[in-house]
Design a protein around this motif. Structure first.
Motif, PDB file in Angstrom:
ATOM      1  N   ALA A  37      23.940  29.976  14.684  1.00 42.13           N
ATOM      2  CA  ALA A  37      22.909  29.033  14.241  1.00 42.13           C
ATOM      3  C   ALA A  37      23.538  27.802  13.597  1.00 42.13           C
ATOM      4  O   ALA A  37      23.062  26.677  13.779  1.00 42.13           O
ATOM      5  N   ARG A  38      24.636  27.993  12.852  1.00 44.32           N
ATOM      6  CA  ARG A  38      25.336  26.852  12.247  1.00 44.32           C
ATOM      7  C   ARG A  38      25.885  25.920  13.329  1.00 44.32           C
ATOM      8  O   ARG A  38      25.759  24.702  13.229  1.00 44.32           O
ATOM      9  N   LEU A  39      26.479  26.512  14.364  1.00 43.50           N
ATOM     10  CA  LEU A  39      27.000  25.702  15.464  1.00 43.50           C
ATOM     11  C   LEU A  39      25.870  24.945  16.175  1.00 43.50           C
ATOM     12  O   LEU A  39      26.002  23.756  16.483  1.00 43.50           O
ATOM     13  N   ASP A  40      24.752  25.650  16.408  1.00 44.10           N
ATOM     14  CA  ASP A  40      23.617  25.033  17.091  1.00 44.10           C
ATOM     15  C   ASP A  40      23.020  23.903  16.268  1.00 44.10           C
ATOM     16  O   ASP A  40      22.699  22.834  16.796  1.00 44.10           O
ATOM     17  N   LEU A  41      22.870  24.113  14.963  1.00 42.23           N
ATOM     18  CA  LEU A  41      22.306  23.070  14.108  1.00 42.23           C
ATOM     19  C   LEU A  41      23.243  21.875  14.047  1.00 42.23           C
ATOM     20  O   LEU A  41      22.802  20.722  14.121  1.00 42.23           O
ATOM     21  N   ASN A  42      24.527  22.139  13.936  1.00 41.14           N
ATOM     22  CA  ASN A  42      25.505  21.052  13.883  1.00 41.14           C
ATOM     23  C   ASN A  42      25.486  20.235  15.174  1.00 41.14           C
ATOM     24  O   ASN A  42      25.615  19.016  15.150  1.00 41.14           O
ATOM     25  N   VAL A  87      21.438  28.572   6.650  1.00 37.56           N
ATOM     26  CA  VAL A  87      22.693  28.727   7.389  1.00 37.56           C
ATOM     27  C   VAL A  87      23.840  27.969   6.725  1.00 37.56           C
ATOM     28  O   VAL A  87      24.918  27.835   7.295  1.00 37.56           O
ATOM     29  N   GLY A  88      23.615  27.474   5.509  1.00 40.70           N
ATOM     30  CA  GLY A  88      24.692  26.849   4.745  1.00 40.70           C
ATOM     31  C   GLY A  88      24.847  25.361   4.950  1.00 40.70           C
ATOM     32  O   GLY A  88      25.940  24.819   4.789  1.00 40.70           O
ATOM     33  N   TYR A  89      23.755  24.680   5.307  1.00 41.60           N
ATOM     34  CA  TYR A  89      23.783  23.229   5.469  1.00 41.60           C
ATOM     35  C   TYR A  89      22.661  22.585   4.670  1.00 41.60           C
ATOM     36  O   TYR A  89      21.635  23.209   4.369  1.00 41.60           O
ATOM     37  N   TYR A  90      22.880  21.318   4.365  1.00 41.24           N
ATOM     38  CA  TYR A  90      21.858  20.461   3.786  1.00 41.24           C
ATOM     39  C   TYR A  90      21.935  19.164   4.580  1.00 41.24           C
ATOM     40  O   TYR A  90      23.003  18.803   5.062  1.00 41.24           O
ATOM     41  N   PHE A  91      20.829  18.460   4.759  1.00 44.10           N
ATOM     42  CA  PHE A  91      20.886  17.208   5.513  1.00 44.10           C
ATOM     43  C   PHE A  91      20.162  16.103   4.767  1.00 44.10           C
ATOM     44  O   PHE A  91      19.289  16.361   3.944  1.00 44.10           O
ATOM     45  N   ASP A  92      20.580  14.877   5.038  1.00 44.05           N
ATOM     46  CA  ASP A  92      19.769  13.749   4.589  1.00 44.05           C
ATOM     47  C   ASP A  92      19.159  13.109   5.831  1.00 44.05           C
ATOM     48  O   ASP A  92      19.635  13.286   6.945  1.00 44.05           O
ATOM     49  N   PHE A  93      18.065  12.396   5.622  1.00 45.53           N
ATOM     50  CA  PHE A  93      17.282  11.939   6.761  1.00 45.53           C
ATOM     51  C   PHE A  93      16.955  10.458   6.647  1.00 45.53           C
ATOM     52  O   PHE A  93      17.023   9.863   5.570  1.00 45.53           O
ATOM     53  N   ASP A  94      16.591   9.899   7.773  1.00 44.43           N
ATOM     54  CA  ASP A  94      16.194   8.503   7.881  1.00 44.43           C
ATOM     55  C   ASP A  94      14.669   8.463   7.904  1.00 44.43           C
ATOM     56  O   ASP A  94      14.043   8.785   8.918  1.00 44.43           O
ATOM     57  N   SER A 143      22.275  38.569  11.418  1.00 45.90           N
ATOM     58  CA  SER A 143      23.653  39.022  11.248  1.00 45.90           C
ATOM     59  C   SER A 143      24.571  37.836  10.962  1.00 45.90           C
ATOM     60  O   SER A 143      24.190  36.673  11.135  1.00 45.90           O
ATOM     61  N   ASP A 144      25.794  38.134  10.567  1.00 49.82           N
ATOM     62  CA  ASP A 144      26.780  37.081  10.320  1.00 49.82           C
ATOM     63  C   ASP A 144      27.080  36.300  11.596  1.00 49.82           C
ATOM     64  O   ASP A 144      27.250  35.079  11.558  1.00 49.82           O
ATOM     65  N   SER A 145      27.145  36.994  12.739  1.00 51.78           N
ATOM     66  CA  SER A 145      27.431  36.291  13.997  1.00 51.78           C
ATOM     67  C   SER A 145      26.244  35.404  14.394  1.00 51.78           C
ATOM     68  O   SER A 145      26.444  34.297  14.917  1.00 51.78           O
ATOM     69  N   GLU A 146      25.029  35.855  14.138  1.00 51.48           N
ATOM     70  CA  GLU A 146      23.856  35.026  14.421  1.00 51.48           C
ATOM     71  C   GLU A 146      23.832  33.795  13.515  1.00 51.48           C
ATOM     72  O   GLU A 146      23.485  32.696  13.952  1.00 51.48           O
ATOM     73  N   LYS A 147      24.243  33.985  12.271  1.00 50.04           N
ATOM     74  CA  LYS A 147      24.305  32.851  11.341  1.00 50.04           C
ATOM     75  C   LYS A 147      25.355  31.845  11.798  1.00 50.04           C
ATOM     76  O   LYS A 147      25.107  30.629  11.779  1.00 50.04           O
ATOM     77  N   ALA A 148      26.513  32.334  12.217  1.00 42.56           N
ATOM     78  CA  ALA A 148      27.578  31.442  12.693  1.00 42.56           C
ATOM     79  C   ALA A 148      27.109  30.663  13.918  1.00 42.56           C
ATOM     80  O   ALA A 148      27.369  29.459  14.045  1.00 42.56           O
TER      81      ALA A 148
END
Length: 195
Positions: free
Chosen positions: A123-128, A42-49, A116-121
């Protein structure tokens, strides 16, 4: 593609939960690999503890031991995958194991979002918003779905019954300070009830 052949399932075996429970490094490798692929899609990367993740793993192990010694019938064959994953989800939801998330170009790894693009958008909001809890919830569902799909005592073909509304409600609950381990197990138990 079958569950056995999927690259996301290459470390899933009937014994993987016991292996992960007994070895933090093995758990960490598979868990983070799965979560990073999800985030990158979904266009994110994260770092973790890592220390927070280790605390969650240690608590998972001790709570599983408690459940098995105190709360499960003495003649049972141990904790089910559903109980073990509910306990893990609770532990991962109680620690801030994701430090931060960053924008990421998934085409760099050839990762494609399956929707879809709307599902991706969305998912990005939900992950954020949900960060580590969102990723842990998806990981938990992924693992439980694999176990349910390979059961040999199932009468019907496994069908996953999660709806967007139920997903949202469960995420709100998991992010709430009032979340409880047993309630998470019971919610998942209802979701996966079978004949």
């Amino acid at each position: 593609m079958s569950n056995e052949a999927s690259p996301h399932n290459q470390h899933l075996t009937r014994d993987c939960l016991d292996e992960w429970l007994g070895n933090f490094s093995e758990f960490k490798y598979y868990f983070l690999r799965h979560c990073q692929i999800m985030a990158k899609a979904v266009g994110y990367y994260f770092d973790f503890d890592e220390s927070a993740l280790k605390v969650a793993h240690d608590n998972w192990r001790s709570r599983c031991e408690l459940w098995e010694s105190e709360w499960v019938m003495s003649d049972s064959s141990g904790l089910s995958h559903l109980k073990m994953m509910a306990i893990l989800l609770y532990q991962l939801a109680t620690v801030d194991w994701v430090n931060d998330i960053y924008e990421y170009d998934p085409s760099a790894d050839g990762i494609i979002f399956n929707g879809s693009d709307s599902e991706k958008a969305e998912a990005r909001l939900d992950l954020n918003a949900g960060r580590g809890t969102y990723l842990a919830f998806h990981f938990t569902i992924h693992v439980i779905n694999w176990f349910e799909s390979v059961r040999d005592d199932r009468k019907d073909i496994f069908v996953f019954r999660m709806t967007p509304e139920l997903f949202h409600d469960l995420m709100v609950y998991l992010l709430s300070p009032r979340r409880e381990e047993m309630a998470i197990f019971l919610a998942l138990k209802c979701l996966y009830a079978r004949d």
